[in-house]
Structures are given as C-alpha cells and as structure tokens.
Design an enzyme around this catalytic site. Sequence first.
Site, PDB file in Angstrom:
ATOM      1  N   ASN A   9       1.228  -1.391   0.399  1.00 21.60           N
ATOM      2  CA  ASN A   9       0.097   0.090  -0.266  1.00 21.60           C
ATOM      3  C   ASN A   9       0.845   1.086  -0.416  1.00 21.60           C
ATOM      4  OD1 ASN A   9      -1.750   2.022   0.231  1.00 21.60           O
ATOM      5  ND2 ASN A   9      -1.979   1.232   3.009  1.00 21.60           N
ATOM      6  N   LYS A  11       0.193   4.165  -0.009  1.00 22.81           N
ATOM      7  CA  LYS A  11      -0.380   5.825   0.685  1.00 22.81           C
ATOM      8  C   LYS A  11      -0.542   6.208  -0.127  1.00 22.81           C
ATOM      9  CE  LYS A  11       0.269   3.165   5.174  1.00 22.81           C
ATOM     10  NZ  LYS A  11      -0.143   3.791   6.489  1.00 22.81           N
ATOM     11  N   HIS A  96      -9.040   0.943   4.880  1.00 20.56           N
ATOM     12  CA  HIS A  96      -8.461   1.133   5.990  1.00 20.56           C
ATOM     13  C   HIS A  96      -8.030   2.030   6.830  1.00 20.56           C
ATOM     14  CE1 HIS A  96      -3.753   2.126   6.010  1.00 20.56           C
ATOM     15  NE2 HIS A  96      -3.342   1.672   5.855  1.00 20.56           N
ATOM     16  N   GLU A  98      -6.549   4.394   7.970  1.00 20.07           N
ATOM     17  CA  GLU A  98      -6.359   5.978   7.813  1.00 20.07           C
ATOM     18  C   GLU A  98      -7.181   6.482   7.725  1.00 20.07           C
ATOM     19  OE1 GLU A  98      -2.628   5.128   5.679  1.00 20.07           O
ATOM     20  OE2 GLU A  98      -1.408   4.993   7.327  1.00 20.07           O
ATOM     21  N   GLU A 166      -5.138  -5.008  10.362  1.00 18.37           N
ATOM     22  CA  GLU A 166      -4.016  -4.552  10.727  1.00 18.37           C
ATOM     23  C   GLU A 166      -5.007  -3.314  12.017  1.00 18.37           C
ATOM     24  OE1 GLU A 166      -1.762  -2.623   6.704  1.00 18.37           O
ATOM     25  OE2 GLU A 166      -3.991  -1.781   7.375  1.00 18.37           O
ATOM     26  N   GLY A 172       2.456   2.228  10.721  1.00 16.87           N
ATOM     27  CA  GLY A 172       3.839   3.352  10.747  1.00 16.87           C
ATOM     28  C   GLY A 172       4.329   3.318  11.848  1.00 16.87           C
ATOM     29  N   SER A 210       3.615  -2.413  10.850  1.00 16.23           N
ATOM     30  CA  SER A 210       4.941  -2.389  10.540  1.00 16.23           C
ATOM     31  C   SER A 210       5.718  -3.387  10.005  1.00 16.23           C
ATOM     32  CB  SER A 210       5.479  -1.885  12.203  1.00 16.23           C
ATOM     33  OG  SER A 210       5.241  -0.465  12.201  1.00 16.23           O
TER      34      SER A 210
HETATM   35  P1  13P Z   1       3.073   0.074   7.347  1.00 11.82           P
HETATM   36  O1  13P Z   1       3.943  -1.096   7.393  1.00 11.82           O
HETATM   37  O2  13P Z   1       4.233   1.612   7.025  1.00 11.82           O
HETATM   38  O3  13P Z   1       3.330   0.075   9.105  1.00 11.82           O
HETATM   39  O4  13P Z   1       1.694  -0.061   7.617  1.00 11.82           O
HETATM   40  C1  13P Z   1       0.596  -0.817   7.418  1.00 11.82           C
HETATM   41  C2  13P Z   1      -0.762  -0.385   6.332  1.00 11.82           C
HETATM   42  O5  13P Z   1      -1.667   0.900   6.576  1.00 11.82           O
HETATM   43  C3  13P Z   1      -0.519  -0.584   5.627  1.00 11.82           C
HETATM   44  O6  13P Z   1      -2.029  -0.629   4.866  1.00 11.82           O
END
Ligand code: 13P
Length: 249
Positions: A9, A11, A96, A98, A166, A172, A210
Amino acid sequence: MRPLVFAGNWKMNVGPVEAREYLRAFFAAGEIPHERSVWFFPPTVSIEAVAQGIAGHRNVQAGAQDIYWEAKGAFTGATSGALAKQAGARLTLIGHSERRHVFGETDEQTGKKVTAALAADLQPVLCVGETLEQREAGDTLAVVTRQLAAALGGRDGKTRVTIAYEPVWAIGTGRNATPKDAAEVHQAIRGWLKKQAVTAAPYVILYGGSVNLKNAAELLAEHELDGVLVGGASLDPRAWAQLVRTPAA
Ligand code: 13P
C-alpha cells in the site's frame, strides 16, 4: 509452499512517473516466485501506470486504495469502482485505518463500499483493526467482529473478500504485532467468517502493521497469516523485491 499474498500500500506516495521507474527496478529482480501474489495499491493517479507496468507479469495485480460507493455523478474528488477498474484496478482496499481515523469513515460506509466494489467487479480487501486503547481495554475481538459484521453481514457465501487485519497501533509505528498476537486475531476472524458464511472460502487474511524485511519471515512462519499488507517497506522497489522473496515455512 502455501500460497502467500504480498500487498504493498503506497498510501500518498509514488506518482505515475515514479511508478514506472519503480516497476522497472522491481522486475529487474526477476519474476514473482511461484505460489506468491503481489498486489500494488498505488494512489489513484498512478493506477493506470501500474496496470501497464505489470502487464504480462504473472501473479501481479493493481488495486485502488479506496473507492466511493456511488457509481457516477457529481462527487468531486471521488473515484468510483468502475473508474478504478477502467484504470486497471482489479482490487480495492476498503476501510483502511487511515480512511477510518483520518477521514472519519464509518463502519456503515465500509459496507456501502464493499457493495460498490463487488458491483464494479473489484475484489474488496477489507481492513479491520483495533486502536491501542481498545486493545488495552480487552476489546480487540469485539471491535474486529463489529467491523466485519458491518461490512459483510448479510452477504451470501459466494462473495470473495480478502481481509487485512491491521491493528491501528502497529501502523507506521515500527511496533508490529507479534506473530502470536496476529495469529490469535486471524483465528477469530477465520472463525467468524466460517460461522457467518458471508464470504467464500478459502478465507484469505493478511496481516499489516510495521511489516519489514527484518520481521516478515517470523510473521509468515505463522500459518494463520496468508500474507502481508505493507506500507513503508513497500516503497523501495529493491527492498520490496526482496521482501516478496521472504522464505516462509
Ligand atoms: P506500515 O507498513 O507503514 O506500518 O503500514 C501498514 C499499512 O497501513 C498498510 O496498509
């Protein structure tokens, strides 16, 4: 070897010009290993570049990071499932963390988006997960099953949906769930899907939060994980090429 999905992803990173360069560097490492699938979730503006860049490569798909539930019309800034499909997406992330926590998306809206994705013939990848506060209160399974029920409740057993677990506190932050923590939630999700019979088997459940080159092997040694959904560690094409070749038991 059991089949595994490696989903990246991106983002709000990697425009179309960068996406073309990325894919050249990624495929310079060779074809994807047998029994593995790689899914890229670029920003909407880069979906077409990714779809073109992966054409002819085995087991590689492009997806949208989000879609809007309406099919078309006056919804400035939004992308429908059909538009994403036309750009070359075959999948879409839905709910997601976010989208939920930065943009205020509700459980009810994720359900509408799953319906819209299926109508547009995009495979939904439904993201679920608890916040740190909810985990500490012992509410993890209640939160995750509430999110599943809101998005998937009442569908028929032929629906193809991938789930991504997740945990919000692991995204992150550099703090991944332990393989055991992840497996426990995956098992609960699998149990819920079986019992409710609202999606088709096999149940594909990815872990995200992560994941990186250092911890991927340990996580994937856990057979409850059918793959990983990776943010930051999917942004470098060479490191990602290495990550999708992680040896797994
Ligand atoms: P990270 O791997 O940067 O922690 O992000 C995970 C994520 O939100 C994947 O959709």
